[in-house]
Write an enzyme that holds these catalytic residues in place. Structure first.
Site, PDB file in Angstrom:
ATOM      1  CG  HIS A 175      -2.151  -0.653   1.250  1.00 37.12           C
ATOM      2  ND1 HIS A 175      -2.653  -1.293   2.366  1.00 37.12           N
ATOM      3  CD2 HIS A 175      -3.087  -0.810   0.273  1.00 37.12           C
ATOM      4  CE1 HIS A 175      -3.841  -1.829   2.069  1.00 37.12           C
ATOM      5  NE2 HIS A 175      -4.115  -1.550   0.806  1.00 37.12           N
ATOM      6  CB  CYS A 269      -2.890   0.368   8.608  1.00 34.76           C
ATOM      7  SG  CYS A 269      -1.495   0.116   7.522  1.00 34.76           S
TER       8      CYS A 269
END
Ligand code: ARG
Length: 276
Positions: A175, A269
Site C-alpha cells: 500500500h 493503517c
C-alpha cells in the site's frame, strides 16, 4: 527550514477497535496465519493509539467492529475523503469487501458528506494521500498491488484534484501508506526503493526536500505514520524514522502497535483522516 514552522492542525480521524482482529488469511507478506494474535494486547495498544491522538487535541470517531471482518481495524482502507467528498473503497480481496459497506454507513449518517461509490478497485487511504498545500492540493496514489490504476482517474474525476500515480514494486510495501507519508500539508517522507524508477523521478521532482527513509525504516513500518503537521505518531520499532522526522523539525511520538504489525499494518493503517 525553521522548526517553528511545524504547526499542528486539528484533525478528525476514524478508527475501528480490533475487537475481531485475527490473522486467519494471508493477503500480504506480513501475515502469518500460523502465529496467534494476542487479542487483548491488540485492543490495549489500539486504545493507547486512540488516547494519544485525543491527548494531542484531535477528534477520534469510532466505527463499530463487525464480526467476520478481522482486518477492519485497518480503517484507513475504508474510504478517502477530500473537502467533504468521500471516494468510497472497493477492496481487492473478497475477505475485506464488506468493510466498504460499514464505512459507507458511517459517512451516510455522520455529518454532510457527499459519498461517491467507486467503480474501480481501490483501498482508500491505504493507497491515496492528500497534500492540501502542495501545488494547490494534490492527491498521491499508489498502484501495483491493491488499487487499480483506473481508480486513480476515477478519484480525480470524483475529487477534482490532480492525482499523481505512483507505481509500487515491492510486495512488502503493498500500500502507498507503507512507503510514503504526508508530514504536513506540503511535505512528505518516503522510501524510494518501494517505487518504480520512473515514480522515484516523479517524487524527486515534486518533493525535492522530502525526508528520505531507508529499507530498515520501511520494514519497521516507520512510513506508516500519522502526522498532524507537528506531532508524528509512529510505532515503537521505528527508531530511525523517529530520529529522521525529529531532525526535520517534527516531534516524534512513539506508540507500541506490535500486534497490528502481524496483519501487515501500523499507525496509519489504523487511522483514517476525515477531511470535511
Ligand atoms: N491485513 C490488511 C490487508 O492486507 C492490512 C491492511 C493495512 N492497511 C494499510 N492502510 N496499509 O489488507
Amino acid at each position: 527550514m525553521s522548526h517553528l514552522e511545524r504547526l499542528p492542525r486539528k484533525r478528525a480521524y476514524l478508527m475501528c477497535p480490533p475487537e475481531h482482529f485475527t490473522v486467519e488469511y494471508a493477503i500480504n507478506p506480513w501475515m502469518d496465519t500460523t502465529v496467534a494474535v494476542d487479542a487483548g494486547q491488540a485492543l490495549k495498544q489500539w486504545e493507547s493509539l486512540r488516547a494519544t491522538l485525543i491527548d494531542l487535541g484531535h477528534v477520534v470517531h469510532v466505527l463499530d467492529a463487525r464480526p467476520g471482518l478481522p482486518d477492519m481495524v485497518y480503517s484507513a482502507n475504508g474510504a478517502f475523503s477530500v473537502d467533504g467528498t468521500v471516494y468510497g473503497a472497493r477492496f481487492r480481496y473478497p475477505q475485506r469487501a464488506d468493510e466498504a459497506l460499514a464505512h459507507r454507513a458511517f459517512y451516510d449518517t455522520a455529518g454532510s458528506w457527499r459519498f461517491v461509490a467507486p467503480e474501480h478497485v481501490n483501498e482508500g487511504e491505504g493507497d491515496f494521500a492528500y497534500l492540501p498545500a502542495a501545488y494547490g492540493g494534490i492527491v498521491l496514489a499508489g498502484y501495483g498491488f491493491r488499487t487499480d490504476p483506473a481508480a486513480h482517474a476515477e478519484a480525480q474525476e470524483v475529487l477534482g484534484r490532480p492525482v499523481i500515480s505512483l507505481r509500487l514494486i515491492d510486495p512488502a510495501f503493498y500500500h502507498l501508506d507503507t512507503a510514503l507519508a504526508a508530514l504536513d500539508d506540503r511535505h512528505v517522507t518516503y522510501y524510494p526503493e518501494a517505487f518504480s524508477p520512473a515514480s522515484r523521478r516523479v517524487l524527486a521532482q515534486l518533493f525535492p526536500d522530502a525526508v528520505l527513509a531507508d529499507r530498515a525504516d520501511a520494514e519497521a513500518f516507520g512510513l506508516n505514520l500519522v502526522s498532524d503537521g507537528r506531532h508524528v505518531i509512529l510505532n515503537t520499532d521505528a527508531i530511525g524514522m523517529g530520529r529522521k522526522v525529529r531532525d526535520a523539525g517534527y516531534q516524534p511520538v512513539h506508540v507500541d502497535l506490535s500486534e497490528l504489525k502481524r496483519g501487515g499494518g501500523s499507525v496509519k493503517c489504523a487511522v483514517a483522516e476525515l477531511r470535511p
